[in-house]
Design an enzyme around this catalytic site. Sequence first.
Site, PDB file in Angstrom:
ATOM      1  N   ARG A  18     -12.095  33.679 -12.991  1.00 52.32           N
ATOM      2  CA  ARG A  18     -10.795  33.630 -13.675  1.00 52.32           C
ATOM      3  C   ARG A  18     -10.184  32.214 -13.582  1.00 52.32           C
ATOM      4  NH1 ARG A  18      -5.624  32.126 -13.608  1.00 52.32           N
ATOM      5  NH2 ARG A  18      -5.490  32.707 -11.411  1.00 52.32           N
ATOM      6  N   ASP A  19      -9.618  31.858 -12.455  1.00 54.63           N
ATOM      7  CA  ASP A  19      -8.945  30.564 -12.350  1.00 54.63           C
ATOM      8  C   ASP A  19      -9.918  29.425 -12.629  1.00 54.63           C
ATOM      9  OD1 ASP A  19      -6.736  28.959 -11.938  1.00 54.63           O
ATOM     10  OD2 ASP A  19      -6.946  28.875  -9.766  1.00 54.63           O
ATOM     11  N   HIS A 210      -4.369  28.942  -1.401  1.00 54.21           N
ATOM     12  CA  HIS A 210      -5.038  28.723  -2.701  1.00 54.21           C
ATOM     13  C   HIS A 210      -4.953  27.225  -2.990  1.00 54.21           C
ATOM     14  CE1 HIS A 210      -5.976  30.026  -6.983  1.00 54.21           C
ATOM     15  NE2 HIS A 210      -5.490  28.812  -7.187  1.00 54.21           N
ATOM     16  N   HIS A 212      -6.407  23.485  -4.404  1.00 55.77           N
ATOM     17  CA  HIS A 212      -7.269  22.781  -5.354  1.00 55.77           C
ATOM     18  C   HIS A 212      -7.747  21.484  -4.714  1.00 55.77           C
ATOM     19  CE1 HIS A 212      -6.744  25.084  -9.215  1.00 55.77           C
ATOM     20  NE2 HIS A 212      -5.935  25.734  -8.384  1.00 55.77           N
ATOM     21  N   CYS A 243     -12.411  20.619 -15.746  1.00 56.57           N
ATOM     22  CA  CYS A 243     -13.153  20.150 -16.910  1.00 56.57           C
ATOM     23  C   CYS A 243     -13.636  18.728 -16.622  1.00 56.57           C
ATOM     24  CB  CYS A 243     -12.241  20.164 -18.116  1.00 56.57           C
ATOM     25  SG  CYS A 243     -13.041  19.518 -19.582  1.00 56.57           S
ATOM     26  N   ASN A 252     -10.562  24.653  -7.940  1.00 58.81           N
ATOM     27  CA  ASN A 252     -10.258  25.167  -6.613  1.00 58.81           C
ATOM     28  C   ASN A 252     -11.245  24.581  -5.624  1.00 58.81           C
ATOM     29  OD1 ASN A 252      -9.799  27.616  -8.704  1.00 58.81           O
ATOM     30  ND2 ASN A 252      -8.311  27.675  -7.076  1.00 58.81           N
TER      31      ASN A 252
END
Lengths: 305, 305
Positions: A18-19, A210, A212, A243, A252
């Site tokens: 998902r993320d 969570h 990144h 990307c 993440n």
Amino acid sequence: MSAGALPPRVRIVEVGPRDGLQNECVALGIDDRLTLIDRLADAGLRDIEAGAFVSPKRVPNMAGSGELMQRLPRRAGVSYPCLVPNDTGLDAALAAGCTDIALFAAVSETFSQRNTACSIAESMDRLSAVARRALDAGVRVRGYLSCVIGCPYEGAVESRKVADMAARLIDMGCYEVSLGDTTGIGTPAQIAALIDTVAAQVAVTRLAGHFHDTWGMGAANVWAALQRGVTVFDASVGGLGGCPFAPGASGNVATEDLVYMLDGAGIETGIDLRALVDTARWISARLDRAPASRVARAFPPTPER
Amino acid sequence: MSAGALPPRVRIVEVGPRDGLQNECVALGIDDRLTLIDRLADAGLRDIEAGAFVSPKRVPNMAGSGELMQRLPRRAGVSYPCLVPNDTGLDAALAAGCTDIALFAAVSETFSQRNTACSIAESMDRLSAVARRALDAGVRVRGYLSCVIGCPYEGAVESRKVADMAARLIDMGCYEVSLGDTTGIGTPAQIAALIDTVAAQVAVTRLAGHFHDTWGMGAANVWAALQRGVTVFDASVGGLGGCPFAPGASGNVATEDLVYMLDGAGIETGIDLRALVDTARWISARLDRAPASRVARAFPPTPER
């Protein structure tokens, strides 16, 4: 603190499907997304964020999450939460047989306006109503807070505000609140201080980290949060979510980097690192890119079977 | 441990011009190497490893270190240590006006044999003689230990062995011993445990951490060592040291990632992050590669002057 004070076990919530995929520049079809989820379950993941019931116009990579959830073969002991932004999303999630959803809110007013087109107060009221309906339907609800350290528009974010909003998410019935450093700018000292502030209002056992890896702090931030008592971490296989054509973008913290670090501390995750690395390499190849994680690059090749 | 127990200041030893460039697949000329050292000093680095007096056949990227040291304009308050493996190297270093050298030994017997063609015992005897001569000449001597966590040939390395060898390097007059996780396989829990074991024999103020980022643990390992009292860390600008064509190869933890993390903890380094990032981008371009560090990729572009 001594290594002895570390927890014996950590739960990793895999958010790659998902993320991660949501923020890749290549969109995958439902078959590939189902295979990814299946391989992650094979590797031992027990919480796999599977999709998002959001506008396919705004988030094209998550299109077909309803069909995906309908086709997904459920495994005993594995949960497949899906992101749900509002009542329409909840309707679709329930219709697709979701038993786990995740709600999200931003701690920054500007980010909330730009990302969800409403104020924080409006957003929390809306989420509260969605949570009530979900809980009434027997669905488990997880909460996300984004921009917990900094906001791309407003700069530094007050930890007290994060704590207040985390408490509200728990009050509305979330079993857990995941604290998202959306821009990845947080450093270990800041993460440790944030956890302490939030844990004054919400039991640390209900918090997840969570992080990144945009500024290279992912693993260090997990380590710092672990030392403050957090035992649940979100991560994405292969470090999905950045990307490669967007300079500086990064996903993440990679699940395999996290598992490698926890293995080294003798902390149990239930995850098979080799199977996970193979999955990271496979999904990265499907996206026509190199894995973003160091561990997936350094791990010895798996012999052909 | 609380963030308050962190040190107010950390000393970073920049090893990019030596340990970094030595392991890149593109060899730079002396002019570029001098410019790199100069830019690093401009950015605030005060310990810059400048070269190595080793066989140019075995380590072609370090060829001309004598000429480099002769041409290098010394700045007050900046030290420019050079790696010296033996008496021949020391002769050349002294002739070039070196006032700081670094000696190295491996903790693993097989690595010692393959890398320096002698046993650990022979290696330590040889280094002891070199150290004595250097000290007599008024030269400061730093010690390196490699493979402090694991060895590519022998696997896991005993921390007690690292402690014994660190103590011997201090006994032979090294002002500091840098503990090198050469293969980058160490994790924060292992680094913390190692520091505790070594600090039982050598004052922690005489220890430095030298971590490679091959398995993505560089920043987390620095954080763990910092919490155990280590306040000196080796790092290489741009994460230099990993030939991009060698799969899984990776350099030292990037200086800019480290400075970013320490800045976030309010720990002083004396280093200007923007100038450092500009240097990382410049040297990476000279090597025809992207910077290996996340911070150099995420940092906003510097406007043209």
